[in-house]
Design an enzyme around this catalytic site. Structure first.
Site, PDB file in Angstrom:
ATOM      1  N   SER A  98       1.102  -0.975   0.208  1.00 31.91           N
ATOM      2  CA  SER A  98      -0.011  -0.317   0.086  1.00 31.91           C
ATOM      3  C   SER A  98       0.960   0.886  -0.026  1.00 31.91           C
ATOM      4  N   GLY A 137      -6.490  11.952  -1.284  1.00 30.45           N
ATOM      5  CA  GLY A 137      -7.427  12.286  -1.240  1.00 30.45           C
ATOM      6  C   GLY A 137      -8.216  12.069  -1.677  1.00 30.45           C
ATOM      7  N   GLY A 144     -17.546   6.895  -0.397  1.00 30.45           N
ATOM      8  CA  GLY A 144     -16.852   6.031  -0.830  1.00 30.45           C
ATOM      9  C   GLY A 144     -16.654   5.714  -1.870  1.00 30.45           C
ATOM     10  N   ILE A 170      -6.781   7.776   4.839  1.00 32.32           N
ATOM     11  CA  ILE A 170      -6.438   8.163   4.107  1.00 32.32           C
ATOM     12  C   ILE A 170      -5.358   6.975   4.079  1.00 32.32           C
ATOM     13  N   ASN A 249      -3.624   3.118 -12.362  1.00 39.45           N
ATOM     14  CA  ASN A 249      -2.482   2.287 -12.045  1.00 39.45           C
ATOM     15  C   ASN A 249      -2.807   2.156 -10.734  1.00 39.45           C
ATOM     16  N   ARG A 276       2.644 -31.969   8.706  1.00 43.58           N
ATOM     17  CA  ARG A 276       2.016 -31.786   9.720  1.00 43.58           C
ATOM     18  C   ARG A 276       1.919 -32.940  10.248  1.00 43.58           C
ATOM     19  N   GLN A 287      -6.796 -36.414   0.295  1.00 37.98           N
ATOM     20  CA  GLN A 287      -7.523 -36.059  -0.679  1.00 37.98           C
ATOM     21  C   GLN A 287      -7.900 -34.632  -0.531  1.00 37.98           C
ATOM     22  N   GLY A 347      -4.221 -25.470  10.687  1.00 41.36           N
ATOM     23  CA  GLY A 347      -5.918 -25.954  12.358  1.00 41.36           C
ATOM     24  C   GLY A 347      -5.421 -24.455  13.394  1.00 41.36           C
ATOM     25  N   GLU A 371     -10.086   0.878  -3.316  1.00 43.13           N
ATOM     26  CA  GLU A 371      -9.321   1.003  -4.633  1.00 43.13           C
ATOM     27  C   GLU A 371     -10.580   0.712  -5.477  1.00 43.13           C
TER      28      GLU A 371
HETATM   29  P1  TGC Z   1     -18.258   8.139 -14.229  1.00 43.17           P
HETATM   30  O1  TGC Z   1     -19.790   8.929 -14.879  1.00 43.17           O
HETATM   31  O2  TGC Z   1     -18.619   6.748 -14.849  1.00 43.17           O
HETATM   32  O3  TGC Z   1     -17.517   8.821 -15.300  1.00 43.17           O
HETATM   33  C1  TGC Z   1     -16.947  10.586 -14.090  1.00 43.17           C
HETATM   34  C2  TGC Z   1     -15.996  10.604 -15.847  1.00 43.17           C
HETATM   35  O4  TGC Z   1     -14.360  10.309 -15.450  1.00 43.17           O
HETATM   36  C3  TGC Z   1     -14.525   9.284 -16.250  1.00 43.17           C
HETATM   37  N1  TGC Z   1     -13.884   8.656 -16.498  1.00 43.17           N
HETATM   38  C4  TGC Z   1     -12.367   8.181 -15.559  1.00 43.17           C
HETATM   39  N2  TGC Z   1     -11.334   8.177 -16.439  1.00 43.17           N
HETATM   40  C5  TGC Z   1     -10.397   8.014 -16.278  1.00 43.17           C
HETATM   41  N3  TGC Z   1      -9.738   6.935 -15.663  1.00 43.17           N
HETATM   42  C6  TGC Z   1     -11.155   6.076 -15.632  1.00 43.17           C
HETATM   43  N4  TGC Z   1     -11.340   4.734 -14.824  1.00 43.17           N
HETATM   44  C7  TGC Z   1     -12.141   6.637 -15.616  1.00 43.17           C
HETATM   45  N5  TGC Z   1     -13.421   6.301 -15.133  1.00 43.17           N
HETATM   46  C8  TGC Z   1     -14.355   7.059 -15.487  1.00 43.17           C
HETATM   47  C9  TGC Z   1     -15.504   9.277 -17.055  1.00 43.17           C
HETATM   48  O5  TGC Z   1     -14.846   8.873 -18.448  1.00 43.17           O
HETATM   49  C10 TGC Z   1     -16.024  10.882 -16.489  1.00 43.17           C
HETATM   50  O6  TGC Z   1     -14.811  11.532 -17.565  1.00 43.17           O
HETATM   51  P2  TGC Z   1     -15.889  12.672 -18.310  1.00 43.17           P
HETATM   52  O7  TGC Z   1     -14.552  13.506 -18.665  1.00 43.17           O
HETATM   53  O8  TGC Z   1     -17.291  13.005 -19.467  1.00 43.17           O
HETATM   54  O9  TGC Z   1     -16.814  13.718 -16.948  1.00 43.17           O
HETATM   55  O10 TGC Z   1     -18.132   8.311 -12.503  1.00 43.17           O
HETATM   56  P3  TGC Z   1     -19.429   7.755 -11.406  1.00 43.17           P
HETATM   57  O11 TGC Z   1     -19.393   9.419 -10.818  1.00 43.17           O
HETATM   58  O12 TGC Z   1     -20.289   7.259 -12.087  1.00 43.17           O
HETATM   59  O13 TGC Z   1     -18.709   6.909 -11.088  1.00 43.17           O
HETATM   60  C11 TGC Z   1     -18.294   5.202 -11.431  1.00 43.17           C
HETATM   61  C12 TGC Z   1     -17.899   4.448 -10.745  1.00 43.17           C
HETATM   62  C13 TGC Z   1     -18.487   3.943  -8.935  1.00 43.17           C
HETATM   63  C14 TGC Z   1     -16.870   3.203 -11.482  1.00 43.17           C
HETATM   64  C15 TGC Z   1     -16.478   5.669  -9.873  1.00 43.17           C
HETATM   65  O14 TGC Z   1     -16.737   6.811  -8.888  1.00 43.17           O
HETATM   66  C16 TGC Z   1     -15.172   4.570  -8.874  1.00 43.17           C
HETATM   67  O15 TGC Z   1     -14.479   3.681  -9.621  1.00 43.17           O
HETATM   68  N6  TGC Z   1     -15.523   4.604  -7.120  1.00 43.17           N
HETATM   69  C17 TGC Z   1     -15.414   3.526  -6.836  1.00 43.17           C
HETATM   70  C18 TGC Z   1     -13.703   4.392  -5.577  1.00 43.17           C
HETATM   71  C19 TGC Z   1     -13.163   4.379  -5.196  1.00 43.17           C
HETATM   72  O16 TGC Z   1     -11.977   3.327  -5.888  1.00 43.17           O
HETATM   73  N7  TGC Z   1     -12.351   5.190  -4.842  1.00 43.17           N
HETATM   74  C20 TGC Z   1     -10.948   4.385  -4.636  1.00 43.17           C
HETATM   75  C21 TGC Z   1     -10.038   5.196  -3.455  1.00 43.17           C
HETATM   76  S1  TGC Z   1      -8.395   5.952  -3.763  1.00 43.17           S
HETATM   77  C22 TGC Z   1      -8.062   4.062  -2.361  1.00 43.17           C
HETATM   78  O17 TGC Z   1      -8.998   3.150  -1.989  1.00 43.17           O
HETATM   79  C23 TGC Z   1      -6.998   4.085  -2.616  1.00 43.17           C
HETATM   80  S2  TGC Z   1      -6.156   2.757  -1.682  1.00 43.17           S
HETATM   81  C24 TGC Z   1      -4.414   2.649  -1.543  1.00 43.17           C
HETATM   82  C25 TGC Z   1      -3.604   1.426  -0.992  1.00 43.17           C
HETATM   83  O18 TGC Z   1      -3.487   2.044   0.577  1.00 43.17           O
HETATM   84  O19 TGC Z   1      -2.820   0.767  -1.183  1.00 43.17           O
HETATM   85  P1  FAD Z   2     -18.906   2.558   0.476  1.00 47.81           P
HETATM   86  O1  FAD Z   2     -19.479   3.316  -0.074  1.00 47.81           O
HETATM   87  O2  FAD Z   2     -20.020   2.602   1.800  1.00 47.81           O
HETATM   88  O3  FAD Z   2     -19.850   1.456   0.413  1.00 47.81           O
HETATM   89  C1  FAD Z   2     -20.540  -0.030   1.226  1.00 47.81           C
HETATM   90  C2  FAD Z   2     -20.841  -1.047   0.915  1.00 47.81           C
HETATM   91  O4  FAD Z   2     -22.005  -0.684  -0.114  1.00 47.81           O
HETATM   92  C3  FAD Z   2     -19.663  -1.573   0.038  1.00 47.81           C
HETATM   93  O5  FAD Z   2     -19.894  -3.198  -0.009  1.00 47.81           O
HETATM   94  C4  FAD Z   2     -20.246  -0.953  -2.028  1.00 47.81           C
HETATM   95  O6  FAD Z   2     -19.595  -2.454  -2.109  1.00 47.81           O
HETATM   96  C5  FAD Z   2     -20.982  -1.296  -1.531  1.00 47.81           C
HETATM   97  N1  FAD Z   2     -22.281   0.415  -2.937  1.00 47.81           N
HETATM   98  C6  FAD Z   2     -21.668   1.192  -2.234  1.00 47.81           C
HETATM   99  N2  FAD Z   2     -22.151   1.813  -3.905  1.00 47.81           N
HETATM  100  C7  FAD Z   2     -22.739   0.399  -4.373  1.00 47.81           C
HETATM  101  C8  FAD Z   2     -24.042   0.176  -5.175  1.00 47.81           C
HETATM  102  N3  FAD Z   2     -23.493   1.335  -6.109  1.00 47.81           N
HETATM  103  N4  FAD Z   2     -24.110  -0.584  -5.794  1.00 47.81           N
HETATM  104  C9  FAD Z   2     -23.822  -2.050  -4.895  1.00 47.81           C
HETATM  105  N5  FAD Z   2     -23.464  -1.791  -3.910  1.00 47.81           N
HETATM  106  C10 FAD Z   2     -23.059  -0.953  -3.364  1.00 47.81           C
HETATM  107  N6  FAD Z   2      -9.201   6.300  -0.462  1.00 47.81           N
HETATM  108  C11 FAD Z   2      -8.327   7.196  -0.455  1.00 47.81           C
HETATM  109  O7  FAD Z   2      -8.798   8.403  -1.302  1.00 47.81           O
HETATM  110  N7  FAD Z   2      -7.766   7.233  -0.248  1.00 47.81           N
HETATM  111  C12 FAD Z   2      -6.527   6.790   0.609  1.00 47.81           C
HETATM  112  O8  FAD Z   2      -5.614   6.274   0.642  1.00 47.81           O
HETATM  113  C13 FAD Z   2      -6.974   5.643   1.098  1.00 47.81           C
HETATM  114  N8  FAD Z   2      -6.779   3.877   1.963  1.00 47.81           N
HETATM  115  C14 FAD Z   2      -7.256   3.161   2.806  1.00 47.81           C
HETATM  116  C15 FAD Z   2      -6.811   2.845   3.040  1.00 47.81           C
HETATM  117  C16 FAD Z   2      -7.761   1.872   3.749  1.00 47.81           C
HETATM  118  C17 FAD Z   2      -6.629   0.430   5.176  1.00 47.81           C
HETATM  119  C18 FAD Z   2      -9.199   1.518   3.583  1.00 47.81           C
HETATM  120  C19 FAD Z   2      -9.935   0.553   4.469  1.00 47.81           C
HETATM  121  C20 FAD Z   2      -9.709   2.581   2.767  1.00 47.81           C
HETATM  122  C21 FAD Z   2      -9.213   3.229   1.804  1.00 47.81           C
HETATM  123  N9  FAD Z   2     -10.079   4.050   1.316  1.00 47.81           N
HETATM  124  C22 FAD Z   2      -8.811   4.886   0.547  1.00 47.81           C
HETATM  125  C23 FAD Z   2     -10.968   4.295   1.285  1.00 47.81           C
HETATM  126  C24 FAD Z   2     -11.708   3.159  -0.084  1.00 47.81           C
HETATM  127  O9  FAD Z   2     -11.105   3.429  -0.834  1.00 47.81           O
HETATM  128  C25 FAD Z   2     -13.147   3.385   0.445  1.00 47.81           C
HETATM  129  O10 FAD Z   2     -13.194   2.608   1.693  1.00 47.81           O
HETATM  130  C26 FAD Z   2     -13.317   2.072  -0.012  1.00 47.81           C
HETATM  131  O11 FAD Z   2     -13.541   3.241  -1.947  1.00 47.81           O
HETATM  132  C27 FAD Z   2     -15.261   1.626  -0.456  1.00 47.81           C
HETATM  133  O12 FAD Z   2     -16.205   3.190   0.041  1.00 47.81           O
HETATM  134  P2  FAD Z   2     -16.717   3.307   1.532  1.00 47.81           P
HETATM  135  O13 FAD Z   2     -16.074   2.738   3.022  1.00 47.81           O
HETATM  136  O14 FAD Z   2     -17.035   4.562   1.792  1.00 47.81           O
HETATM  137  O15 FAD Z   2     -17.848   2.092   1.356  1.00 47.81           O
END
Ligand code: TGC
Ligand code: FAD
Length: 392
Positions: A98, A137, A144, A170, A249, A276, A287, A347, A371
């Site tokens: 991470s 962030g 989320g 974050i 990425n 073990r 098996q 176990g 992600e």
């Molecule tokens: P949507 O209407 O589909 O798209 C909005 C705009 O974004 C463009 N787009 C992309 N562009 C580049 N790369 C992609 N993968 C793209 N996907 C979509 C799209 O073309 C559009 O562009 P424009 O110019 O027309 O505005 O967006 P939506 O609001 O309906 O959302 C779609 C959805 C649900 C798939 C998206 O919001 C999503 O992926 N949600 C999940 C959020 C998420 O992954 N959060 C991660 C936070 S960071 C993290 O967790 C770090 S952990 C790191 C670690 O510790 O390793």
């Molecule tokens: P929610 O969005 O509230 O989702 C709750 C449940 O509802 C999930 O099971 C989800 O699949 C489901 N759900 C939500 N929407 C829908 C839908 N439309 N249809 C069906 N099911 C749905 N974020 C950052 O920005 N930067 C970071 O560095 C980062 N690091 C992280 C590190 C850790 C240890 C953790 C746990 C999280 C981190 N995150 C980070 C945040 C992470 O990306 C979010 O937790 C994740 O995107 C899910 O958001 P949420 O926790 O608010 O869950």
């Protein structure tokens, strides 16, 4: 040549598809991880402490920004090399991977891809060398899976902007020198800002009591009227495609990383099954235990092929978001399933810190959530397949 007794997790000879440079990079990372991380990681995870001294070690092996140009401190390597780096690190601990994913894919990559030349030169070499650590962030307490709804915003005040709001979950935030923050401008369009530690009104409190990624530090980002110079706004992107482009990425790296965790669980279970003795035989002679191992190796091999092919597409600039979702979703789920099966094969010993399996299992609960959750990736694929976005 067939063998009667296979000890390899390179079952389909995928190493033959790698270049000499890939193998050198992988071996260098493996060596460092086995020497400097593996012996200490369980202790740090048990104490929920972040081994900050490893930042320098990661920098030394080129784990920060491996795909970025050398002139900015990057490694000038391809995406298969990046995947192998995350695989070897996560083989030891998802939390350490991470740290590397965030620095490389979520902090350095957006500064490189969306930043000005001044921003690239100011930040990238320091991030590559580990002098500075960054965080990303996007997620907020109430947004989320749906980052488009974010409330964090900034207003224009001539030579600077004023940032308000908060981010949640974050990775690295409490130890970060800079944060790449996604916030809405006065027109409601999302932009990226580089917020620096020490700016007045900016704090990054730690989140405690995690049962997962315990050796990784996680926190909030709080912005209370923070004055951010306009020079810190990433000039070359607007809209959700900015942060989602970074996620492509990082999700790619996770698809490889999860294979590492799965291999470690599989190898631990295999070795245990041969040692073990129950009912007068090694449990690996039964098996049902052999079936578990056969299924694990099959799933690891499938995941390796998925990751390798995705890497070649990424190198060619052809990997799509949906292809990346498929690999992240499949490979993390595969690793979590293997961790649970491997845990059972040990176990009672499987629940202890004497073996890495339970730590991998708990870590992977975060990996399958961040992600983009497992379900969100199914919806991204569903959108691709049907043309209908189910998340709206
Ligand atoms: P949507 O209407 O589909 O798209 C909005 C705009 O974004 C463009 N787009 C992309 N562009 C580049 N790369 C992609 N993968 C793209 N996907 C979509 C799209 O073309 C559009 O562009 P424009 O110019 O027309 O505005 O967006 P939506 O609001 O309906 O959302 C779609 C959805 C649900 C798939 C998206 O919001 C999503 O992926 N949600 C999940 C959020 C998420 O992954 N959060 C991660 C936070 S960071 C993290 O967790 C770090 S952990 C790191 C670690 O510790 O390793
Ligand atoms: P929610 O969005 O509230 O989702 C709750 C449940 O509802 C999930 O099971 C989800 O699949 C489901 N759900 C939500 N929407 C829908 C839908 N439309 N249809 C069906 N099911 C749905 N974020 C950052 O920005 N930067 C970071 O560095 C980062 N690091 C992280 C590190 C850790 C240890 C953790 C746990 C999280 C981190 N995150 C980070 C945040 C992470 O990306 C979010 O937790 C994740 O995107 C899910 O958001 P949420 O926790 O608010 O869950």
């Amino acid at each position: 040549m067939s063998t009667s007794f296979s000890t390899t997790t390179d079952f389909y000879q995928i190493d033959d598809l790698l270049t000499e440079e890939h193998l050198l990079v992988r071996d260098a990372v493996r060596q460092m991880i086995n020497r400097d991380v593996r012996p200490i990681i369980e202790d740090y995870a048990q104490r929920a402490a972040f081994p900050a001294h490893l930042i320098q070690k990661f920098a030394e092996i080129g784990a920060f920004g491996p795909t970025l140009p050398v002139e900015y401190g990057g490694g000038g390597m391809d995406y298969i090399a990046y995947g192998l780096i995350t695989q070897e690190i996560e083989r030891c601990d998802s939390g350490m991977r991470s740290t590397v994913s965030v620095q490389s894919s979520l902090v350095m990559w957006p500064i490189f891809a969306y930043g000005s030349e001044e921003q690239r030169q100011k930040y990238l070499p320091r991030l590559a060398s580990g002098e500075w650590i960054g965080c990303f962030g996007l997620t907020e307490p109430n947004h989320g899976s749906n980052p488009a709804g974010m409330l964090t915003h900034f207003t224009d005040e001539s030579d600077h902007v004023v940032l308000n709001g908060s981010k949640m979950w974050i990775t690295n935030s409490p130890v970060a020198d800079i944060a790449v923050v996604w916030a809405k401008n006065e027109q409601g369009r999302i932009q990226g800002l580089i917020v620096e530690k020490g700016m007045e009104g900016f704090s990054a409190p730690e989140i405690h009591n995690k049962w997962s990624l315990r050796a990784s530090v996680t926190g909030e980002l709080v912005f209370d009227n923070v004055k951010v110079p306009k020079a810190n706004i990433l000039p070359n992107v607007e809209g959700l495609r900015g942060p989602l482009g970074c996620l492509d990425n990082a999700r790619y790296g996770i698809a490889w990383g999860a294979i590492g965790a799965a291999i470690d669980c599989y190898e631990t279970a295999r070795n245990y099954a041969l040692e073990r003795i129950q009912f007068g035989k090694p449990i690996g002679a039964f098996q049902i235990q052999q079936q578990k191992l056969a299924e694990m190796l099959t799933e690891i091999t499938k995941a390796q092929l998925l990751a390798w092919r995705l890497g070649t597409l990424k190198n060619a600039g052809k990997a799509t978001t949906a292809q990346i979702s498929m690999a992240k979703r499949n490979n993390v789920d595969m690793a979590l399933h293997i961790a649970r099966e491997a845990r059972q094969m040990l176990g009672g010993m499987g629940i202890t810190g004497d073996y890495p399996i339970m730590r991998h299992m708990m870590n992977l609960e975060s990996v399958i959530t961040y992600e983009g959750t497992h379900d969100i990736h199914a919806l991204i694929l569903g959108h691709e397949i049907t043309g209908i976005p189910a998340f709206k």
